[in-house]
Scaffold this motif. Structure first.
Motif, PDB file in Angstrom:
ATOM      1  N   ILE A  10      35.689  43.034  31.616  1.00  0.00           N
ATOM      2  CA  ILE A  10      36.522  43.475  32.738  1.00  0.00           C
ATOM      3  C   ILE A  10      36.474  42.463  33.874  1.00  0.00           C
ATOM      4  CG2 ILE A  10      36.738  45.243  34.534  1.00  0.00           C
ATOM      5  CD1 ILE A  10      35.851  47.269  32.361  1.00  0.00           C
ATOM      6  N   ILE A  11      35.291  41.936  34.153  1.00  0.00           N
ATOM      7  CA  ILE A  11      35.164  40.892  35.177  1.00  0.00           C
ATOM      8  C   ILE A  11      36.009  39.687  34.800  1.00  0.00           C
ATOM      9  CG2 ILE A  11      33.574  39.202  36.186  1.00  0.00           C
ATOM     10  CD1 ILE A  11      31.412  41.381  36.085  1.00  0.00           C
ATOM     11  N   LEU A  18      43.280  37.015  39.029  1.00  0.00           N
ATOM     12  CA  LEU A  18      43.216  36.476  40.388  1.00  0.00           C
ATOM     13  C   LEU A  18      43.221  34.950  40.425  1.00  0.00           C
ATOM     14  CD1 LEU A  18      40.640  38.939  41.984  1.00  0.00           C
ATOM     15  CD2 LEU A  18      43.123  38.943  42.209  1.00  0.00           C
ATOM     16  N   GLY A  19      43.135  34.309  39.262  1.00  0.00           N
ATOM     17  CA  GLY A  19      43.233  32.854  39.213  1.00  0.00           C
ATOM     18  C   GLY A  19      41.914  32.115  39.189  1.00  0.00           C
ATOM     19  N   PHE A  20      40.821  32.823  39.072  1.00  0.00           N
ATOM     20  CA  PHE A  20      39.514  32.164  38.988  1.00  0.00           C
ATOM     21  C   PHE A  20      39.208  31.861  37.522  1.00  0.00           C
ATOM     22  CE2 PHE A  20      39.210  34.938  42.774  1.00  0.00           C
ATOM     23  CZ  PHE A  20      39.021  33.948  43.732  1.00  0.00           C
ATOM     24  N   THR A  21      39.777  30.771  37.028  1.00  0.00           N
ATOM     25  CA  THR A  21      39.695  30.494  35.591  1.00  0.00           C
ATOM     26  C   THR A  21      38.276  30.143  35.145  1.00  0.00           C
ATOM     27  OG1 THR A  21      40.358  28.211  36.004  1.00  0.00           O
ATOM     28  CG2 THR A  21      42.089  29.785  35.437  1.00  0.00           C
ATOM     29  N   GLY A  22      37.515  29.473  35.995  1.00  0.00           N
ATOM     30  CA  GLY A  22      36.144  29.124  35.632  1.00  0.00           C
ATOM     31  C   GLY A  22      35.272  30.358  35.487  1.00  0.00           C
ATOM     32  N   VAL A  23      35.384  31.259  36.437  1.00  0.00           N
ATOM     33  CA  VAL A  23      34.618  32.508  36.389  1.00  0.00           C
ATOM     34  C   VAL A  23      35.080  33.348  35.204  1.00  0.00           C
ATOM     35  CG1 VAL A  23      34.109  34.648  37.618  1.00  0.00           C
ATOM     36  CG2 VAL A  23      34.228  32.495  38.875  1.00  0.00           C
ATOM     37  N   ALA A  24      36.381  33.364  34.953  1.00  0.00           N
ATOM     38  CA  ALA A  24      36.925  34.147  33.838  1.00  0.00           C
ATOM     39  C   ALA A  24      36.412  33.616  32.497  1.00  0.00           C
ATOM     40  CB  ALA A  24      38.443  34.120  33.866  1.00  0.00           C
ATOM     41  N   ALA A  25      36.382  32.318  32.346  1.00  0.00           N
ATOM     42  CA  ALA A  25      35.902  31.726  31.094  1.00  0.00           C
ATOM     43  C   ALA A  25      34.410  31.996  30.907  1.00  0.00           C
ATOM     44  CB  ALA A  25      36.175  30.234  31.082  1.00  0.00           C
ATOM     45  N   GLY A  26      33.647  31.880  31.973  1.00  0.00           N
ATOM     46  CA  GLY A  26      32.209  32.152  31.891  1.00  0.00           C
ATOM     47  C   GLY A  26      31.923  33.601  31.550  1.00  0.00           C
TER      48      GLY A  26
END
Length: 57
Positions: A10-11, A18-26
């Motif tokens: 979910i995170i 929201l466009g935070f691709t680095g956080v999304a990938a991690g």
């Protein structure tokens, strides 16, 4: 463990929207690892439970 995998998934989805691709990938990679650990442990305990149950009877 499955609960934590769902939380990280979910995170990952929220961060991706929201466009935070680095956080999304991690978060997605953490969710994937936790999910596969959960599946392996679930199968392991299922096999052990069946074999021990047969040994006790």
């Amino acid at each position: 463990m499955l609960k934590w995998a769902l939380i990280f998934a979910i995170i990952s989805l929220v961060a991706g929207v929201l466009g935070f691709t680095g956080v999304a990938a991690g978060a997605a990679s953490i969710a994937k690892v936790l999910f596969f650990i959960f599946v392996v442990l679930c199968v392991l305990f299922l096999v052990l439970g069946v074999t021990v149950f047969k040994a006790v009877d």
